[in-house]
Design an enzyme around this catalytic site. Structure first.
Site, short mmCIF file in Angstrom:
data_model
loop_
_atom_site.label_atom_id
_atom_site.label_comp_id
_atom_site.label_asym_id
_atom_site.label_seq_id
_atom_site.Cartn_x
_atom_site.Cartn_y
_atom_site.Cartn_z
CG HIS A 128 3.07 7.18 -10.08
ND1 HIS A 128 1.80 7.63 -9.84
CD2 HIS A 128 3.09 6.78 -11.37
CE1 HIS A 128 1.07 7.49 -10.93
NE2 HIS A 128 1.84 6.97 -11.88
CG ASP A 158 0.86 9.42 -7.06
OD1 ASP A 158 2.08 9.69 -7.14
OD2 ASP A 158 0.26 8.72 -7.88
N GLY A 230 1.20 5.89 -19.29
CA GLY A 230 1.58 7.15 -19.90
C GLY A 230 0.56 8.25 -19.69
CB SER A 232 0.35 8.41 -14.61
OG SER A 232 -0.19 7.14 -14.40
CG LEU A 251 -9.67 -1.99 -10.19
CD1 LEU A 251 -9.55 -1.14 -8.94
CD2 LEU A 251 -11.10 -2.47 -10.36
CG LEU A 288 -4.44 13.61 16.76
CD1 LEU A 288 -5.86 13.19 17.18
CD2 LEU A 288 -3.89 14.64 17.75
N GLY A 289 -0.85 10.64 15.57
CA GLY A 289 -0.01 9.47 15.82
C GLY A 289 -0.76 8.20 16.11
#
Length: 385
Positions: A128, A158, A230, A232, A251, A288-289
């Protein structure tokens, strides 16, 4: 003879006077007699006093050496992206209805952090942080700035991998996240609010955090080391300076404005994703969907360990095998399934083309099915049946 009598008389009077004075003195200050008695009772060789209790010396540990090992490998990430936005019409044009929608483009800058993990210039950061960026620059701790190229991204975790082409690069030592315990000391290194490289210290407050809605595959390290905007993509290191996680999120304030709760992707997960991206540019996962969902507390009391099938994707292996919504999945390859996140993660770790066995229940009837795992679609999934 006369002289002898005079001497004796003098001595007798002196003794009488002395006794009288002693009596008066003791009567006036009786403490003198007690002090005399106590002094007489003191032994000639007094025993040595007992030694004072020895308390352990507590030495405060400094993490300066650990930080000096890791911090040079943490970089600041600066991105630029072009954003197109619709301009608000004027009240006059709205009144007469004679206006066309107009748009404008502007440059949006953002910031984050990254970690150099080898001498070749491989950087790990959050997906991100660089999503949609048209240009990415990395600033090293020594002040050097260089463009960074995207090697690959994995939105499901991510994680993004970048590459720098700069000589004499520092790198961080990769540790292990599977040995972390609640209470272990950790330090977060990053570029909060763009003020420059900053180190914060805390402890591991939980491990294996999931179901936070931050990524498809979640197994976060929870820490109270301060993580801010910043941070991240920055490093979470242990007391020895080894990388144990990539700082990712705090959080959300919608929970009431908590402080001291941040999350990092464990380095063991990062290592696996990075190896696949470096080898083939993307991450291959089994699929497996079927879309599993955790049971409610009431359902779990009657059904036991299981997950419920919420959706089945058309054309998927699960659809071909006849799995239906509301089926309960209890066992995968002989091991009990306890949560939806666990089932998705276990299937993702299976190599596509491998046959697996699912056990479950439909109503009161049990079933066992053999299905072949296929590669998980990463861009667009089919519609549920």
């Amino acid at each position: 003879m006369q002289n002898a009598r005079v001497l004796v008389s003098f001595l007798v009077k002196a003794v009488i006077v002395g006794l009288a004075l002693a009596f008066l003195l003791v009567w006036w200050k009786p403490t003198l007699l007690a002090a005399r008695t106590a002094t007489a009772a003191i032994p000639s060789a007094p025993a040595a006093p007992a030694p004072a209790p020895v308390h352990p010396i507590v030495v405060m540990q400094s993490f300066a050496d650990s930080v000096s090992r890791a911090a040079p490998a943490v970089v600041n990430i600066y991105t630029r992206r072009v954003v197109t936005e619709r301009m608000q019409s004027t009240p006059l044009s709205q009144l007469f209805g004679d206006y066309w929608p107009s748009y404008r483009r502007r440059i949006e800058n953002s910031l984050g952090s990254g970690v150099i993990v080898d001498a070749k210039g491989t950087i790990v950061t959050n997906q991100h942080v660089i999503a949609g960026a048209e240009s990415i620059q990395a600033q090293l701790a020594d002040g050097r700035i260089s463009d960074a190229a995207v090697v690959g991204m994995d939105p499901d975790t991510d994680i993004a991998i970048l590459r720098l082409k700069v000589d004499n690069l520092p790198s961080i030592s990769l540790g292990r996240s599977d040995t972390l315990r609640v209470g272990d000391i950790v330090l977060a290194i990053g570029n909060p609010y763009g003020i420059g490289q900053t180190v914060t210290q805390g402890i591991v407050s939980a491990t294996g955090r999931g179901q936070l809605g931050l990524a498809t595959f979640e197994n976060f390290i929870q820490t109270d080391a301060a993580i801010n905007l910043g941070n991240s993509g920055g490093a979470l290191i242990d007391a020895q300076g080894d990388l144990v996680g990539i700082n990712t999120a705090v959080l959300n304030r919608q929970y009431g404005g908590p402080e001291g709760i941040g999350f990092a992707i464990p380095v063991n997960l990062v290592r696996g994703v990075m190896e696949q991206i470096l080898a083939q540019g993307y991450v291959t996962r089994g699929w497996l969907g079927l879309v599993p969902q955790d049971l409610s507390d009431e359902q779990a009391q009657s059904a036991g360990a299981a997950v419920v099938v919420a959706n089945v994707l058309l054309g998927s292996p699960a659809d071909a095998a006849g799995i239906q919504p509301n089926d309960l999945i209890t066992v995968l390859n002989g091991e009990t399934v306890r949560s939806a996140q666990e089932l998705v993660s276990r299937l993702a770790a299976i190599k596509p083309g491998t046959e697996v066995q699912l056990e479950g229940r439909r109503g009161s009837q049990g079933f066992k099915l053999k299905l072949k795992v296929v590669e998980r679609p990463t861009r667009q999934l089919q519609q549920p049946s």
